[in-house]
Design a protein around this motif. Structure first.
Motif, short mmCIF file in Angstrom:
data_model
loop_
_atom_site.label_atom_id
_atom_site.label_comp_id
_atom_site.label_asym_id
_atom_site.label_seq_id
_atom_site.Cartn_x
_atom_site.Cartn_y
_atom_site.Cartn_z
N THR A 118 118.39 32.32 -28.85
CA THR A 118 117.90 33.38 -27.80
C THR A 118 116.51 33.00 -27.37
O THR A 118 115.53 33.77 -26.88
CB THR A 118 117.43 34.59 -29.13
OG1 THR A 118 116.80 34.02 -30.21
CG2 THR A 118 118.88 35.10 -29.37
N THR A 119 116.02 31.74 -27.69
CA THR A 119 114.73 31.19 -27.17
C THR A 119 114.90 31.35 -25.55
O THR A 119 115.71 30.78 -25.03
CB THR A 119 114.70 29.86 -27.33
OG1 THR A 119 114.66 29.70 -29.02
CG2 THR A 119 113.11 29.25 -26.91
N PRO A 120 113.95 32.28 -24.88
CA PRO A 120 113.89 31.95 -23.46
C PRO A 120 113.47 30.85 -22.79
O PRO A 120 113.01 29.92 -23.47
CB PRO A 120 113.14 33.10 -23.01
CG PRO A 120 112.06 33.12 -24.26
CD PRO A 120 112.67 33.00 -25.37
N ASP A 150 119.02 23.54 -22.48
CA ASP A 150 117.85 23.10 -22.08
C ASP A 150 117.51 23.38 -20.52
O ASP A 150 118.29 24.14 -19.91
CB ASP A 150 118.01 21.46 -22.22
CG ASP A 150 119.05 20.80 -21.58
OD1 ASP A 150 119.64 21.49 -20.65
OD2 ASP A 150 119.57 19.69 -21.90
N ALA A 151 116.53 22.82 -20.15
CA ALA A 151 115.93 22.97 -18.60
C ALA A 151 116.87 22.59 -17.70
O ALA A 151 117.24 23.30 -16.60
CB ALA A 151 114.66 22.36 -18.42
N ALA A 152 118.15 21.92 -18.03
CA ALA A 152 118.97 21.37 -17.15
C ALA A 152 120.17 22.53 -17.22
O ALA A 152 121.33 22.28 -16.58
CB ALA A 152 119.49 19.97 -17.22
N GLY A 153 120.01 23.30 -18.22
CA GLY A 153 121.20 24.06 -18.38
C GLY A 153 122.47 23.76 -19.29
O GLY A 153 123.20 24.00 -19.46
N SER A 156 111.48 29.76 -20.95
CA SER A 156 110.07 29.69 -21.00
C SER A 156 109.18 29.41 -22.10
O SER A 156 108.15 28.98 -22.21
CB SER A 156 109.21 31.13 -20.08
OG SER A 156 109.45 31.80 -20.95
N GLY A 157 110.07 29.51 -23.33
CA GLY A 157 109.47 29.19 -24.45
C GLY A 157 109.91 28.12 -25.29
O GLY A 157 109.88 27.86 -26.34
N LEU A 158 110.82 27.30 -24.54
CA LEU A 158 111.48 26.25 -25.12
C LEU A 158 110.43 24.98 -25.47
O LEU A 158 110.74 24.48 -26.50
CB LEU A 158 112.65 25.45 -24.21
CG LEU A 158 113.94 26.29 -23.95
CD1 LEU A 158 114.75 25.59 -23.09
CD2 LEU A 158 114.47 26.43 -25.29
N ASP A 159 109.42 24.94 -24.73
CA ASP A 159 108.37 23.75 -24.80
C ASP A 159 107.73 24.23 -26.37
O ASP A 159 107.42 23.30 -27.21
CB ASP A 159 107.39 23.66 -23.82
CG ASP A 159 107.90 22.73 -22.69
OD1 ASP A 159 109.03 22.15 -22.79
OD2 ASP A 159 107.22 23.05 -21.72
N LYS A 160 107.50 25.48 -26.49
CA LYS A 160 106.55 25.86 -27.80
C LYS A 160 107.66 25.74 -28.79
O LYS A 160 107.23 25.47 -29.93
CB LYS A 160 106.31 27.13 -27.72
CG LYS A 160 105.46 27.94 -28.87
CD LYS A 160 105.05 29.27 -28.59
CE LYS A 160 104.26 29.69 -29.96
NZ LYS A 160 103.94 31.34 -29.58
#
Length: 223
Positions: free
Chosen positions: A69-71, A148-151, A73-77
């Motif tokens: 459920t992590t958006p 991840d950022a690449a999907g 935009s929140g993956l780095d955090k």
């Protein structure tokens, strides 16, 4: 809290004790948070009715759970948080662990040993905990996966912990004045039941492992 363990490296024992095969046992022996390690779970497709799907599988993922459920935009955090252990008392309502708990995404982490600090001398002495019969530990955990950022889908896992203030063994470890915690080590007869248990039955498995069936040995690195 466990932040260091030694993963099971014997493929035959992994098959014998946990019922899975894997080609991924050639990585790091000493596991630390955010390392890639092996965990055991029911396959995601286990309810599809396909007889070709095995009852269990060994998966490689990040030690430190990141919720589905992590958006983005929140993956780095999320990646910087200490999510390698999950407090069983609060996991169900936690943003990080709640999705895995509600979906009963149970897993087992096969380990040769776990480590905890002994502060009784005033200095932290790494102590290695093993089963007294020499068999591997089966640690209860939760798994989840995120994009991840690449999907791309990425796997992750965490170890469940319980209070150990009154445990005859683990109450002696960690610093004085701090809550004592221990990971949930499952008896071998409970492995299958744990992997198939519902979310409502999760807490039935969160019990201390018998202290007299464990060995605690001060650990010194070679050299």
């Amino acid at each position: 809290m466990c932040s260091h363990y030694q993963t099971l490296k014997d493929a035959e024992l992994l098959l014998q004790k946990f019922g899975v095969r894997t080609q991924s046992l050639s990585g790091k022996t000493d596991m630390w948070p955010r390392y890639q390690g092996v965990f055991i779970r029911q396959p995601v497709e286990h309810d599809a009715g396909d007889e070709a799907v095995p009852p269990r599988e060994a998966v490689t993922g990040r030690w430190g759970l990141i919720s589905a459920t992590t958006p983005a935009s929140g993956l780095d955090k999320a990646g910087k948080l200490s999510t390698f252990n999950a407090r069983s008392e609060t996991a169900a309502k936690s943003f990080t662990f709640g999705n895995a708990w509600r979906r009963a995404q149970h897993c087992i982490i096969a380990a040769d040993a776990i480590f905890e600090p002994d502060w009784r001398t005033g200095v932290a002495i790494a102590t290695r905990f093993t089963r007294s019969d020499g068999a591997p530990l089966g640690i209860a955990g939760l798994w989840d996966r995120w994009r991840d950022a690449a999907g791309q889908l990425q796997e992750s896992f965490t170890m469940l912990t319980i209070n150990a203030d009154h445990d005859p063994l683990f109450s002696q470890y960690h610093q004085a004045g701090h809550e004592k915690r221990m990971v949930v080590m499952l008896p071998e007869g409970a492995y299958g039941d744990w992997l198939t248990a519902s979310a409502g039955d999760t807490r039935d498995f969160l019990l201390p492992y018998p202290a007299d069936k464990l060995l605690a040995t001060p650990f010194k690195k070679n050299g």
